[in-house]
Scaffold this active site. Structure first.
Site, PDB file in Angstrom:
ATOM      1  N   ASP A 230     -15.220  41.367 -28.758  1.00 29.57           N
ATOM      2  CA  ASP A 230     -14.814  41.879 -27.450  1.00 29.57           C
ATOM      3  C   ASP A 230     -14.540  40.741 -26.456  1.00 29.57           C
ATOM      4  OD1 ASP A 230     -14.824  43.109 -24.839  1.00 29.57           O
ATOM      5  OD2 ASP A 230     -15.738  44.856 -25.788  1.00 29.57           O
TER       6      ASP A 230
ATOM      7  N   SER B 164     -10.750  44.732 -23.705  1.00 30.27           N
ATOM      8  CA  SER B 164     -11.543  45.825 -24.232  1.00 30.27           C
ATOM      9  C   SER B 164     -10.903  47.170 -23.883  1.00 30.27           C
ATOM     10  CB  SER B 164     -12.979  45.725 -23.692  1.00 30.27           C
ATOM     11  OG  SER B 164     -13.831  46.602 -24.378  1.00 30.27           O
TER      12      SER B 164
END
Length: 540
Positions: free
Chosen positions: A377, A234
Site C-alpha cells: 500500500d 490505495s
C-alpha cells in the site's frame, strides 16, 4: 554466430546505412526521383554481386527485405502489400534475422530512424495508422529508442500528422499514445495546471465520492474533464482509475464501492486468521484481484493516453523488498527526455496491477509482485499524495502555472484532550498500542496539508477532509456505521459550502484569447521543430 554470416551481415548493414544517408542528404537539395532510383539500382546491383548464400542459407529474401521499404516510395506499393497491423509493418522495416539482433544502441537508433522515415513518407490513412502503431510497439519494446526518436524530430512529425488527421479518431488516438511515450504533454486546456489528489482510507473513500459529486454539481462538468492530473493512493487509486480512465459516473462508482466492499470484506474470523498466518493477508487476495480485473480491465496504463478525455494519471505504491522503502509511481504517461522524477515508476503496467499494488494494505492483502519488486500500500509512505502529484505535474508542464490543487482526504477525528492523570499510563502502553501509534503516524495526511498550506496560496490550494463521528477501519462494512459516515459527509458539505463554491469557480477559469493565441503559435512552432513559446508569458 558464424564468422562468415557476421561478416556478410555487417557489410550489408554498412552499405545499407551509407546509401540511406546519401539518399537523405541528396533529398535536401532535390525532389527528383531519378537520383533516388539510381541509388536503388546501384544498391540492388551490389546485393546481387555479393555471395547470395552462406553455408547453404539463401539470403536473397533478406536483401529484398532490406532494400524494398527503405528506398521505394511507399505510395508506389499497393495497399494490399501494406501491413494490416503493426507487427507486419515492423517486419517490413527490418527482416527477421535482423529483428533478433536489435540489441545495441546503434541498431536501436538505426531502426528508430527507419520507422520514422516510413512514417514521414506515409500518405494513406491506413498506412499512417500502421506505421504509427509500429512506432508505438518499438518504443514500448526499446525504451532507449525514445531519445533517438525525439532527437530525430519525431514530435514535430507526430504533431503534424495529428493536426492533419484531427477528424480521424483512430489515428489521433494512436498518435496521442506515441506522444505520451515520448514525454510530450502539450499545453493544458485550462488557465493553468489543475491537479486532483485523493488520499487512502479503504471504505472511507465513500466520503471522497460524495465530495466529488458536490464538485460536479457546482461545475456542471465531469471530474475527468476538470483536471489535467489525477493522483491517488490505495482507495484513492481505485477512485482515480474509475473516474479518470474508465469514466464511470460517481453514482456508478459508489455502487461499485459497495459491491467490492461487501464481496471482499465479508469473511469469517476463523478463515481470515488462518489466512493471515499462511499468506500474511486476512482477506482473499485472489478474489480481490479477480474483482479488480473485472471492474478495471486489462488495459495498459500508457494506452489510456489514446483518449483525449483521459487526464494524466499517477498511482502510488511502496516497494518493500529493496534496501530502503521507496515510493513507486504508476503513470499513464512518460516523462520528457532528460527529465528525472524523484520516484521510481513506469507506464508499462496494466491499470488493475497499478491499483492492486497501491491498495495492498499490509495484513489485509498479500504483497503484490511485479517483475523483481514487491509492492505494498502506497499509504505506508504517502497516504496524502498531493506533494507527489505537484512534483509530477511540474515535470510534465515545467513552465505552466498551477491553476488549482484540490486535495481530498478520507476523514479525520478531533484529537482527544490529554488527561494529565493518564500520562503515566500512556508511557507504559502495550506494544500493540505503540505499534498502532506508529502506523497512524506513518499514514498521517495532515502533515503534508500543513506544509502545502504554507507554500501555496489559498486561492490555489484547497484541502477537503471531513471530521468523522468515528474513525472507521478501512474494511468496515457495518451498514449503520457506513450510514453515519454518509451523514458526516453531508454535514461537512453544508459547513463548507462556500469553500466548495470557491474551488469550483477556480476550476472553471478559462484561458484568455491571448493565451489561446500563444498556444496556437506554440503548436505551429513545434510542428516546425522550434521550441515552444514559454508558458511564463501567459502570466505576464
Amino acid at each position: 554466430m558464424d564468422p562468415q554470416k557476421l561478416q556478410a551481415k555487417n557489410v550489408i548493414i554498412s552499405q545499407w546505412n551509407l546509401v540511406n544517408q546519401l539518399k537523405t542528404t541528396l533529398s535536401k537539395f532535390t525532389n527528383e526521383k531519378t537520383v533516388e532510383n539510381a541509388l536503388n539500382q546501384e544498391f540492388t546491383k551490389f546485393l546481387q554481386r555479393i555471395q547470395p548464400t552462406i553455408n547453404g542459407i539463401d539470403l536473397t529474401k533478406y536483401f529484398n527485405a532490406l532494400s524494398l521499404p527503405i528506398f521505394k516510395n511507399s505510395e508506389q506499393i499497393s495497399e494490399t502489400t501494406v501491413a494490416k497491423n503493426s507487427v507486419k509493418e515492423m517486419k517490413k522495416v527490418v527482416p527477421k534475422w535482423k529483428e533478433n539482433s536489435v540489441t545495441t544502441k546503434e541498431s536501436v537508433a538505426s531502426r528508430t530512424h527507419q520507422i520514422l522515415d516510413l512514417l514521414a513518407s506515409a500518405k494513406s490513412h491506413q498506412t499512417i495508422l500502421n506505421r504509427t502503431e509500429a512506432l508505438n510497439a518499438h518504443l514500448n519494446k526499446y525504451p532507449e529508442a525514445k531519445h533517438f526518436a525525439v532527437k530525430s524530430n519525431a514530435i514535430p512529425l507526430l504533431l503534424k500528422i495529428k493536426t492533419g488527421n484531427a477528424n480521424n479518431d483512430t489515428i489521433s488516438g494512436a498518435v496521442n499514445e506515441t506522444l505520451a511515450l515520448l514525454g510530450y504533454a502539450g499545453p493544458v486546456s485550462g488557465k493553468g495546471v489543475r491537479i486532483l489528489s485523493i488520499d487512502g482510507g479503504g471504505v472511507r473513500g465513500i466520503l471522497v465520492i460524495e465530495m466529488l459529486k458536490k464538485l460536479e454539481e457546482l461545475t456542471g462538468k465531469r471530474i475527468s474533464e476538470m483536471f489535467d492530473l489525477i493522483c491517488g493512493v490505495s482507495t484513492g487509486a481505485i477512485i482515480a482509475s474509475l473516474v479518470g480512465v474508465k469514466r464511470y459516473t460517481l453514482d456508478e462508482i459508489s455502487e461499485i464501492y459497495k459491491n467490492l466492499s461487501t464481496q471482499i470484506f465479508t469473511q469469517s474470523a476463523l478463515k481470515g486468521t488462518s489466512s493471515l498466518v499462511w499468506s500474511h493477508s486476512y482477506y482473499d487476495t485472489a478474489r480481490w484481484e479477480k474483482l479488480l480485473q473485472e471492474q478495471i480491465g486489462n488495459q495498459t496504463l500508457i494506452s489510456t493516453a489514446r483518449s483525449s478525455h483521459c487526464p494524466r494519471l499517477c498511482v502510488l505504491s511502496a516497494v518493500v523488498n529493496q534496501s530502503r522503502l521507496s515510493a513507486y509511481v504508476f503513470r499513464n504517461y512518460s516523462l520528457p527526455c532528460r527529465v528525472q522524477s524523484q520516484y521510481l515508476g513506469s507506464h508499462k503496467h496494466l491499470i488493475w496491477e497499478a491499483v492492486r499494488a497501491s491498495a495492498a494494505a499490509p495484513t489485509y492483502f498479500e504483497e503484490f509482485k511485479l517483475e523483481n519488486m514487491l509492492h505494498q500500500d502506497g499509504g505506508i509512505l504517502f497516504n496524502n499524495p498531493t506533494a507527489v502529484a505537484i512534483h509530477e505535474a511540474r515535470l510534465l508542464w515545467p513552465e505552466a502555472p498551477i491553476q488549482c490543487v484540490l486535495s481530498f482526504g478520507t476523514g479525520r477525528t478531533i484529537p482527544l484532550p490529554v488527561d494529565p492523570n493518564t500520562q503515566k499510563a500512556v508511557r507504559n502502553s502495550s506494544w500493540k498500542s505503540k505499534f498502532y501509534a506508529i502506523i497512524e503516524s506513518a499514514t498521517d495526511t495532515e502533515g503534508v496539508h500543513t506544509m502545502l498550506s504554507d507554500l501555496l496560496p489559498p486561492s490555489i490550494y484547497y484541502r477537503f477532509n471531513p471530521y468523522l463521528t468515528e474513525m472507521l477501519d478501512i474494511a468496515e462494512i457495518d451498514p449503520k456505521k457506513v450510514e453515519q459516515l454518509l451523514r458526516d459527509a453531508v454535514m461537512y458539505l453544508r459547513r463548507n459550502e462556500d469553500k466548495f463554491h470557491e474551488a469550483a469557480r477556480v476550476l472553471l477559469q478559462e484561458k484568455s484569447l491571448s493565451q489561446k493565441a500563444i498556444d496556437w503559435l506554440s503548436l505551429q512552432q513545434e510542428i516546425r521543430g522550434f521550441r515552444r513559446v514559454p508558458q511564463t508569458l501567459l502570466t505576464a
